[in-house]
Structure formats: C-alpha cells, structure tokens
Design an enzyme around this catalytic site. Sequence first.
Site, PDB file in Angstrom:
ATOM      1  N   ARG A   1       0.987  -1.086   0.282  1.00 64.80           N
ATOM      2  CA  ARG A   1       0.088   0.036  -0.084  1.00 64.80           C
ATOM      3  C   ARG A   1       1.027   1.308   0.026  1.00 64.80           C
ATOM      4  NH1 ARG A   1      -1.884  -3.675   3.878  1.00 64.80           N
ATOM      5  NH2 ARG A   1      -3.973  -4.664   3.779  1.00 64.80           N
TER       6      ARG A   1
ATOM      7  N   TYR B   1     -10.076 -10.242  -6.561  1.00 66.77           N
ATOM      8  CA  TYR B   1      -9.277 -10.615  -7.717  1.00 66.77           C
ATOM      9  C   TYR B   1      -9.220 -11.670  -8.731  1.00 66.77           C
ATOM     10  CZ  TYR B   1      -6.598  -6.644  -5.303  1.00 66.77           C
ATOM     11  OH  TYR B   1      -6.410  -5.742  -4.622  1.00 66.77           O
TER      12      TYR B   1
ATOM     13  N   HIS C   1      -2.693   2.666  -6.051  1.00 68.09           N
ATOM     14  CA  HIS C   1      -3.394   1.478  -5.461  1.00 68.09           C
ATOM     15  C   HIS C   1      -3.662   0.665  -6.711  1.00 68.09           C
ATOM     16  CE1 HIS C   1      -4.767  -0.120  -1.669  1.00 68.09           C
ATOM     17  NE2 HIS C   1      -5.735  -0.947  -2.313  1.00 68.09           N
TER      18      HIS C   1
ATOM     19  N   LYS D   1      -1.771  -3.173   8.191  1.00 68.75           N
ATOM     20  CA  LYS D   1      -2.597  -2.560   8.993  1.00 68.75           C
ATOM     21  C   LYS D   1      -2.607  -3.302  10.071  1.00 68.75           C
ATOM     22  CE  LYS D   1      -5.847  -1.332   5.291  1.00 68.75           C
ATOM     23  NZ  LYS D   1      -7.329  -1.565   4.757  1.00 68.75           N
TER      24      LYS D   1
ATOM     25  N   HIS E   1      -3.574  -9.306   3.494  1.00 68.22           N
ATOM     26  CA  HIS E   1      -5.112  -9.091   3.791  1.00 68.22           C
ATOM     27  C   HIS E   1      -5.383 -10.211   5.102  1.00 68.22           C
ATOM     28  CE1 HIS E   1      -6.431  -8.106  -0.663  1.00 68.22           C
ATOM     29  NE2 HIS E   1      -6.107  -7.017   0.258  1.00 68.22           N
TER      30      HIS E   1
ATOM     31  N   ARG F   1      -1.034  -2.058  -7.105  1.00 74.22           N
ATOM     32  CA  ARG F   1      -1.294  -3.077  -6.108  1.00 74.22           C
ATOM     33  C   ARG F   1      -2.458  -4.133  -6.609  1.00 74.22           C
ATOM     34  NH1 ARG F   1      -1.554  -4.626  -0.440  1.00 74.22           N
ATOM     35  NH2 ARG F   1      -3.210  -5.075   0.596  1.00 74.22           N
TER      36      ARG F   1
END
Length: 318
Positions: free
Chosen positions: A166, A299, A264, A190, A290, A267
Amino acid sequence: MNDPCVEHFVQYLEGEKNASEHTISNYLIDIRQYCEIVWGEEATAPFKWKEADRFTARKFLVFFQKLEMAPATTGRKLSALRSFYRFLLREEYVEHNPFSGLNLPKKGSYLPQILSTTEVVRLLDAPAKYNEQQVLTNNPKIKIWREYMVARDAAILELLYSTGMRINELVKLPEEGIDLLSGVARVRGKGKKERLCPLGSPAERALTNNLQLRENVWLLEGKRDVRSPVFLNKSGGPITARSIERMMKKYVLFCHLNAELTPHSLRHSFATHLLDAGADLRSVQELLGHASLSTTQIYTHVSVERLKEVYQLAHPRA
C-alpha cells in the site's frame, strides 16, 4: 475532541486492537461527523452519547445517502459508529447500541482498476522518458535533483508493482526494512502487522540506484535526516503519499493511460497478474497482507472478467 468516552475509545484502539494511526484518524473523523449531524457543529464535548436512539442512527445514515456517497464509504462510517457504541456499551457508558439493528447499504459490484502487463511496462519506463523531454539545464543543483527524481520515481513505481504494498506502507518504509541481499522488504501493514515482500530484480536495481543518488540530494541540501527515509522530497525530507499520487498522475497522463489509475492500481495489478500466472489465492493473500481471504477473492473475479474479454475478442462465435 476532548470527550472522555472518545479518549477512552482511542486508548482501546491503540492498546487492545493495535490499530494504526490511519485507522484511528478515520474513526475520529466519523465520530466527529456523527456529533455534528446529531448535535450540530457548535456542540462541544462531553457529548450525550446516552441520548442516541435508532432514529438518531438512521439520521446519520440518511445524511450520507442524500449526499449520494458510495455505499462502501457509508457502510464504513456506519461500521465505525457501531464499533464505537459497542465499546461504549461494554464499558457501560450507554445502555444500548443504536447502530446494532441498522442494516448496512448494499455495495454495488466493484472491480478494481488494473493495468495490463504492457501498460505496466509503459508506466515503469515513464520517469526516464519524461525526463528526456525536459528542457536541458546547466544549473548543477537542478541537474542533481532531476537525476535523483528520475531514480526515485522509477524505484517507487517498481516497488509498488513488485511488492503490491500500500502507498502508506511505502512512505513509512525505513531503510533498514529493505534487505537487498535477500531481496525482501519488511513491511508494516494494517494493525501494525509485519510481512515480508519479495523484491523483483528490476525493483532491487531501482532501489539501489535511488539510495545511491539520494546521498547527492542530502549533500545538496546540507543535511541528512536521522530517520533515513528511503524516498526524499525536494527539501531532502521524506516524500508523502499525496506527492506520490501526484507523481503517478503525471506519468499516467504522459503515457496516455486511464486517468483514473492511482498508486493503488499497481497493487491491484500485482495481485491480478499473479493470479493470472497461476499463483494460489492463499499466497497472494499473504503477499498483500489481507487479514481475510474474502478480501483477496475480488481479484479472482477480475481475472474471470479478463478471460471473458479475451474470449469475446478471440472466439469466432463469441
């Protein structure tokens, strides 16, 4: 906001949930908007959280629906307030959660913007080609900066596509997080979770060139940042996410690509191209950082759509 309940909630996010600064900032924005909608912009803390009911929560939802805000954005704001009130209920600040029975708005089908492999190559080559079209200068300071800027921009684009990280992960990447000998970057994502991202050979070369030419900028500015940011701005400090967004927009337009593409999008392209080439979903999940496999599964839909496009173009009876 100087509200004791909000301050306690922030402590909870930092201590128990290990939330990032970005996540906490988003929570505070949503809570502040809620206060302004319910009690008015002039209202001050402490706020009367106990007075809220399901009609108050509904008012918050309707406000954003009238603005025709995207369902995903509205849903995120409702989730933020639901989590906040769940915390208040747990700590006995309130007696009920007004957001618990409120349904989230349905999200429309969304497929991320991606680049084809040919478009990726054009974009990654753009910094050098863009610089070739600039007016020549004999000013040594401008020449040194331009030389570094080309190396920096190329390294940023290569790193985004090579690792799928990211943009906020990239700007916070410390120099010690890059291991060029092993060919990996240690990224903090994250929830402050760390993961290892493999580096492709072009990304390694671009990073090496960036780090070498970075020294010239520091000499030019007469300073060296003790934090050693990997990528510098024109003042010799760390580059920001907003600057990277502007930089990529410049190269996207230069390459005559879709103007809606963002950092992004690299990504998204990283994940889609891996799946197109046969990578398994779990591996892509780990590489992207994730928490849930369901987030990565979008995806697979992108790949199916690409197959359909190829089929429509190539099959004689499509």
